[in-house]
Motif scaffolding. Structure first.
Motif, PDB file in Angstrom:
ATOM      1  N   LEU A  48       0.827  -1.193   0.000  1.00 43.71           N
ATOM      2  CA  LEU A  48       0.000   0.000   0.000  1.00 43.71           C
ATOM      3  C   LEU A  48       0.866   1.248   0.000  1.00 43.71           C
ATOM      4  CD1 LEU A  48      -1.156  -2.260   2.240  1.00 43.71           C
ATOM      5  CD2 LEU A  48      -3.056  -0.676   2.228  1.00 43.71           C
ATOM      6  N   LEU A  49       0.432   2.245  -0.738  1.00 42.84           N
ATOM      7  CA  LEU A  49       1.085   3.550  -0.691  1.00 42.84           C
ATOM      8  C   LEU A  49       0.377   4.392   0.361  1.00 42.84           C
ATOM      9  CD1 LEU A  49       1.642   4.395  -4.465  1.00 42.84           C
ATOM     10  CD2 LEU A  49       3.163   3.220  -2.862  1.00 42.84           C
ATOM     11  N   LEU A  50       1.134   5.242   1.014  1.00 41.10           N
ATOM     12  CA  LEU A  50       0.603   6.138   2.037  1.00 41.10           C
ATOM     13  C   LEU A  50       0.906   7.560   1.593  1.00 41.10           C
ATOM     14  CD1 LEU A  50      -0.510   6.814   4.879  1.00 41.10           C
ATOM     15  CD2 LEU A  50       1.792   6.366   5.769  1.00 41.10           C
ATOM     16  N   GLY A  51      -0.111   8.250   1.116  1.00 40.92           N
ATOM     17  CA  GLY A  51       0.099   9.605   0.629  1.00 40.92           C
ATOM     18  C   GLY A  51      -0.977  10.034  -0.340  1.00 40.92           C
ATOM     19  N   PRO A  52      -0.772  11.160  -1.010  1.00 40.78           N
ATOM     20  CA  PRO A  52      -1.809  11.736  -1.865  1.00 40.78           C
ATOM     21  C   PRO A  52      -1.819  11.242  -3.309  1.00 40.78           C
ATOM     22  CG  PRO A  52       0.014  13.256  -1.679  1.00 40.78           C
ATOM     23  CD  PRO A  52       0.348  12.077  -0.809  1.00 40.78           C
ATOM     24  N   SER A  53      -0.816  10.460  -3.720  1.00 44.27           N
ATOM     25  CA  SER A  53      -0.690  10.123  -5.141  1.00 44.27           C
ATOM     26  C   SER A  53      -0.122   8.720  -5.330  1.00 44.27           C
ATOM     27  CB  SER A  53       0.240  11.136  -5.824  1.00 44.27           C
ATOM     28  OG  SER A  53       0.551  10.733  -7.129  1.00 44.27           O
ATOM     29  N   ARG A  54      -0.530   8.091  -6.427  1.00 42.23           N
ATOM     30  CA  ARG A  54       0.010   6.776  -6.801  1.00 42.23           C
ATOM     31  C   ARG A  54       1.256   6.910  -7.681  1.00 42.23           C
ATOM     32  NH1 ARG A  54      -5.519   5.872  -6.520  1.00 42.23           N
ATOM     33  NH2 ARG A  54      -6.060   4.115  -5.173  1.00 42.23           N
ATOM     34  N   HIS A  55       1.626   8.099  -8.063  1.00 41.20           N
ATOM     35  CA  HIS A  55       2.832   8.342  -8.868  1.00 41.20           C
ATOM     36  C   HIS A  55       2.865   7.485 -10.134  1.00 41.20           C
ATOM     37  CE1 HIS A  55       5.281  10.925  -6.135  1.00 41.20           C
ATOM     38  NE2 HIS A  55       4.411  10.457  -5.275  1.00 41.20           N
ATOM     39  N   GLY A  56       1.727   7.366 -10.780  1.00 39.71           N
ATOM     40  CA  GLY A  56       1.677   6.637 -12.044  1.00 39.71           C
ATOM     41  C   GLY A  56       1.466   5.143 -11.905  1.00 39.71           C
ATOM     42  N   LEU A  57       1.423   4.612 -10.686  1.00 37.58           N
ATOM     43  CA  LEU A  57       1.122   3.189 -10.515  1.00 37.58           C
ATOM     44  C   LEU A  57      -0.353   2.955 -10.828  1.00 37.58           C
ATOM     45  CD1 LEU A  57       3.143   2.513  -7.252  1.00 37.58           C
ATOM     46  CD2 LEU A  57       3.650   1.607  -9.519  1.00 37.58           C
ATOM     47  N   ALA A  58      -0.704   1.723 -11.127  1.00 40.77           N
ATOM     48  CA  ALA A  58      -2.072   1.377 -11.515  1.00 40.77           C
ATOM     49  C   ALA A  58      -3.085   1.793 -10.454  1.00 40.77           C
ATOM     50  CB  ALA A  58      -2.165  -0.124 -11.768  1.00 40.77           C
ATOM     51  N   GLU A  59      -4.279   2.089 -10.897  1.00 35.64           N
ATOM     52  CA  GLU A  59      -5.354   2.540 -10.006  1.00 35.64           C
ATOM     53  C   GLU A  59      -5.721   1.497  -8.956  1.00 35.64           C
ATOM     54  OE1 GLU A  59      -7.001   5.535  -9.638  1.00 35.64           O
ATOM     55  OE2 GLU A  59      -5.364   6.222 -10.898  1.00 35.64           O
TER      56      GLU A  59
END
Length: 192
Positions: free
Chosen positions: A53-64
């Protein structure tokens, strides 16, 4: 054992601003994306797609479909405490907090963070031995763990383990030690 690997990451324009003297905005954002993708790939190879899991405001281009935890906006320590609390609610047994700026991380590095005694806290320090590039926390035993990222966080996290009476392991691995914070770190990475 159910685990989560949480990777905190700022918004693209706010990432790695200390590198601004050496890299332009687009170069800096490209470097951040490259390191994040490397870290996510290594973590997914060990834990699977839905446990990273990412923790933050953006996926930085990773899949939805990349899980994204909200950052409460009060700094890294508060964000990780929020992720820890969410993990406990989801009955997660081990929470790994993994820096996003580890350009040489490999799946074996992530596996080492998972392969620790059930009740132990494991920490991977930076190259200097003072910072924390990864933490592996047993849950719910580490529910009251206080995150202490900042100056000399490695010692502060070791003290937290002692405060909780939990065993502590220091994992010194090249793939977890090299992080990119300053322009000279880029040169070090390119030389290795």
């Amino acid at each position: 054992m159910r685990c989560w690997i949480v990777i905190p990451i700022k918004a693209p324009q706010a990432c790695k601003t200390r590198l601004s003297s050496a890299l332009g905005d687009s170069e800096r954002q490209s470097l951040v994306a490259t390191m994040l993708h490397q870290t996510v790939s290594a973590a997914r190879a060990v834990a699977g797609r839905d446990r990273v899991l990412l923790l933050g405001p953006s996926r930085h281009g990773l899949a939805e479909d990349t899980p994204l935890l909200a950052d409460p906006g009060q700094g890294l320590n508060a964000a990780l405490a929020s992720a820890r609390d969410a993990a406990i609610v989801q009955d997660v047994h081990r929470l790994i907090c993994l820096s996003a700026d580890l350009p040489t991380i490999e799946p074996g590095d992530v596996a080492a963070l998972l392969d620790v005694p059930r009740d132990a806290i494991a920490l991977a320090p930076d190259r200097a031995g003072t910072g924390t590039n990864a933490l592996s926390l047993p849950l719910p035993a580490a529910a009251p763990f206080r995150f202490r990222y900042g100056e000399c966080s490695s010692d502060a996290h070791r003290a937290e383990a002692a405060r909780l009476g939990l065993p502590f392991l220091c994992l010194e691995r090249p793939g977890l030690a090299l992080d990119i914070d300053e322009p000279e770190d880029i040169a070090r990475w390119q030389q290795d």
